[in-house]
Design a protein around this motif. Structure first.
Motif, short mmCIF file in Angstrom:
data_model
loop_
_atom_site.label_atom_id
_atom_site.label_comp_id
_atom_site.label_asym_id
_atom_site.label_seq_id
_atom_site.Cartn_x
_atom_site.Cartn_y
_atom_site.Cartn_z
N SER A 9 10.32 61.56 -17.56
CA SER A 9 9.85 60.18 -17.73
C SER A 9 11.02 59.24 -17.92
N LEU A 10 10.92 58.09 -17.28
CA LEU A 10 11.91 57.02 -17.45
C LEU A 10 11.25 55.92 -18.28
N ILE A 11 11.96 55.46 -19.30
CA ILE A 11 11.41 54.47 -20.23
C ILE A 11 12.29 53.23 -20.23
N LEU A 12 11.64 52.10 -20.00
CA LEU A 12 12.32 50.82 -20.17
C LEU A 12 11.86 50.28 -21.51
N GLU A 13 12.75 50.30 -22.49
CA GLU A 13 12.36 49.97 -23.87
C GLU A 13 11.85 48.54 -24.00
N SER A 14 12.50 47.62 -23.30
CA SER A 14 12.08 46.22 -23.33
C SER A 14 12.42 45.64 -21.95
N ALA A 15 11.43 45.64 -21.08
CA ALA A 15 11.69 45.31 -19.68
C ALA A 15 12.28 43.91 -19.52
N SER A 16 13.22 43.81 -18.60
CA SER A 16 13.81 42.52 -18.27
C SER A 16 13.73 42.29 -16.78
N THR A 17 13.86 41.03 -16.38
CA THR A 17 13.69 40.70 -14.96
C THR A 17 14.73 41.41 -14.08
N ASN A 18 15.92 41.68 -14.62
CA ASN A 18 16.93 42.37 -13.80
C ASN A 18 16.65 43.86 -13.64
N GLN A 19 15.55 44.32 -14.19
CA GLN A 19 15.12 45.69 -13.95
C GLN A 19 14.05 45.77 -12.87
N THR A 20 13.74 44.65 -12.26
CA THR A 20 12.88 44.66 -11.08
C THR A 20 13.61 45.42 -9.98
N SER A 21 12.99 46.48 -9.48
CA SER A 21 13.67 47.36 -8.55
C SER A 21 12.70 48.42 -8.04
N MET A 22 13.18 49.19 -7.04
CA MET A 22 12.49 50.41 -6.62
C MET A 22 13.10 51.57 -7.41
N TYR A 23 12.23 52.34 -8.07
CA TYR A 23 12.69 53.48 -8.86
C TYR A 23 12.29 54.77 -8.16
N LEU A 24 13.26 55.64 -7.99
CA LEU A 24 13.04 56.89 -7.26
C LEU A 24 13.36 58.08 -8.16
N CYS A 25 12.42 59.00 -8.22
CA CYS A 25 12.61 60.25 -8.95
C CYS A 25 12.94 61.35 -7.95
N ALA A 26 13.74 62.31 -8.36
CA ALA A 26 14.09 63.42 -7.48
C ALA A 26 14.26 64.69 -8.29
N SER A 27 14.15 65.82 -7.61
CA SER A 27 14.37 67.09 -8.28
C SER A 27 15.10 68.05 -7.35
N SER A 28 15.71 69.07 -7.93
CA SER A 28 16.36 70.11 -7.14
C SER A 28 16.29 71.43 -7.89
N VAL A 29 16.36 72.52 -7.12
CA VAL A 29 16.24 73.84 -7.72
C VAL A 29 17.41 74.12 -8.64
N GLN A 30 18.58 73.93 -8.10
CA GLN A 30 19.81 74.18 -8.86
C GLN A 30 20.70 72.97 -8.73
N GLY A 31 21.95 73.10 -9.07
CA GLY A 31 22.86 71.97 -9.00
C GLY A 31 23.07 71.49 -7.58
N VAL A 32 23.44 70.23 -7.44
CA VAL A 32 23.57 69.63 -6.12
C VAL A 32 24.77 70.14 -5.36
N ARG A 33 25.57 71.00 -5.97
CA ARG A 33 26.67 71.58 -5.20
C ARG A 33 26.13 72.56 -4.16
N THR A 34 24.91 73.00 -4.34
CA THR A 34 24.35 73.92 -3.37
C THR A 34 23.00 73.49 -2.84
N GLU A 35 22.40 72.49 -3.45
CA GLU A 35 21.00 72.20 -3.15
C GLU A 35 20.77 70.74 -2.80
#
Lengths: 114, 112
Positions: A75-101
């Motif tokens: 979960s991503l939490i914006l404690e007190s949202a501000s207008t400069n946090q208007t954006s596209m937020y992207l979540c991602a996952s990987s099996v292991q570290g990005v050196r291989t995945e």
């Protein structure tokens, strides 16, 4: 196929509100990431996590916090949202570290802070 | 900044032509990855090339890596209208945390 699900496609919030962006992956991946994407700036890493209850700051953590109580949820939490946090937020996952995945991305949440 | 840079920022070609996008980076890498993003959606992984590899193919995609020039290129052959998207390179650097650093992307438009 791996599925990374972000809870909302679009969100509109008021300045000062506390905002929760949820991300769930269904393939038992160790690593999860939150990026924000802005025109002209590309994707920038906010926070990432390599294990449950573990978190590390990315390149732009200010104004954000994260929670990873269960392996599948980050979960991503914006404690007190501000207008400069208007954006596209992207979540991602990987099996292991990005050196291989590669990363698997969710569809994104377009957040507007008014 | 470790961020990669794509070139060109935007590319418009006719269907059937080949499209070439370039990526440059600044510090030594472990691997370089290319991703595609359709408008308003998440990114989809296309191909990963390791620092000891020079070329990889996947269907109509061909990726090259020149570590001496710190650059990579993505070639899409026989382009289709459905290839219209933004394409991003992302690098994993040898030093520092294991994280992907993305460039700003190339916006590719395929005209029917």
């Amino acid at each position: 196929d791996v599925k990374v699900t972000q809870s909302s496609r679009y969100l509109v919030k008021r300045t000062g509100e506390k905002v929760f962006l949820e991300c769930v992956q269904d393939m038992d991946h160790e690593n999860m990431f939150w990026y924000r994407q802005d025109p002209g700036l590309g994707l920038r890493l906010i926070y990432f996590s390599y294990d449950v209850k573990m978190k590390e700051k990315g390149d732009i953590p200010e104004g954000y916090s994260v929670s990873r109580e269960k392996k599948e949820r980050f979960s991503l939490i914006l404690e007190s949202a501000s207008t400069n946090q208007t954006s596209m937020y992207l979540c991602a996952s990987s099996v292991q570290g990005v050196r291989t995945e590669k990363l698997f991305f969710g569809s994104g949440t377009q957040l507007s802070v008014l | 900044s470790q961020q990669g840079e794509e070139d060109p920022q935007a590319l418009s070609i006719q269907e059937g032509e080949n499209a070439t996008m370039n990526c440059s980076y600044k510090t030594s890498i472990n691997n370089l990855q290319w991703y595609r993003q359709n408008s308003g959606r998440g990114l989809v992984h296309l191909i990963l090339i390791r620092s000891n590899e020079r070329e990889k193919h996947s269907g109509r995609l061909r990726v090259t890596l020149d570590t001496s020039k710190k650059s990579s290129s993505l070639l899409i052959t026989a382009s289709r209208a459905a290839d219209t998207a933004s394409y991003f390179c992302a690098t994993v650097h040898l030093q520092g945390a294991q994280k992907l650093v993305f460039g700003q992307g190339t916006r590719l438009t395929i005209n029917p």
